[in-house]
Design a protein around this motif. Sequence first.
Motif, PDB file in Angstrom:
ATOM      1  N   SER A   1       0.830  -1.202   0.000  1.00 14.60           N
ATOM      2  CA  SER A   1       0.000   0.000   0.000  1.00 14.60           C
ATOM      3  C   SER A   1       0.866   1.255   0.000  1.00 14.60           C
ATOM      4  N   ALA A   2       1.930   1.251   0.783  1.00 14.02           N
ATOM      5  CA  ALA A   2       2.813   2.420   0.838  1.00 14.02           C
ATOM      6  C   ALA A   2       3.457   2.685  -0.517  1.00 14.02           C
ATOM      7  N   LYS A   3       3.838   1.624  -1.230  1.00 12.14           N
ATOM      8  CA  LYS A   3       4.439   1.809  -2.556  1.00 12.14           C
ATOM      9  C   LYS A   3       3.402   2.302  -3.563  1.00 12.14           C
ATOM     10  N   VAL A   4       2.172   1.812  -3.463  1.00 11.73           N
ATOM     11  CA  VAL A   4       1.099   2.274  -4.347  1.00 11.73           C
ATOM     12  C   VAL A   4       0.890   3.775  -4.144  1.00 11.73           C
ATOM     13  N   VAL A   5       0.783   4.180  -2.886  1.00  6.48           N
ATOM     14  CA  VAL A   5       0.559   5.591  -2.568  1.00  6.48           C
ATOM     15  C   VAL A   5       1.711   6.455  -3.074  1.00  6.48           C
TER      16      VAL A   5
END
Length: 187
Positions: free
Chosen positions: A117-121
């Motif tokens: 999720s952090a990489k997507v954001v």
Amino acid sequence: VQGVGDVAKATYGNLDATAALFGRLAASGKELNITNNDALAITKTINQSIQIGGASAQASEASVRQLVQALQSGTLRGDEFNSIMEQAPRLAKALADGLGVPVGALRGLAEQGQITSAKVVAALKGQSDEINKEFATIPPNKGRAMENLNTQWTLLLGKLSGGAQPSSVVAPRINPLAVPLDPPARA
């Protein structure tokens, strides 16, 4: 949050799907290191990328819901990943560009659980200017206009009802409007 309605209207997005996406991003704000304003901006970028890809309202809503599920699980993979790849190709490209890999490499990263999720954001934050420029070039169409009408209607009902069941407040006023629209019976 008024900003959610504004984002839905500005991006021709489904209001419920936009609210769910924003809600998930905002709820994870601390772990993703984002503010509510960041969450709104990322929601806007996601909605815009889906519209650029030309997805139908149903397909865009489905892909946003799948992305929400992925964000909730912490990793984009499996069915959620497949849905994004199939129904939101511009979102997949933005993700790949933001991660600095070709679109074809995303599947391997997803299978390895590396699209967090952090990489997507972070990837989408980095692509927001490019997506915004592209979005400015897409013409309005009937589907987008209908989605905005639905969003505006929902927001209006919320304001008119003041917290009461919107249908109990508005329905008695809507029915008389429908009567003149009935086509005449053919002999």
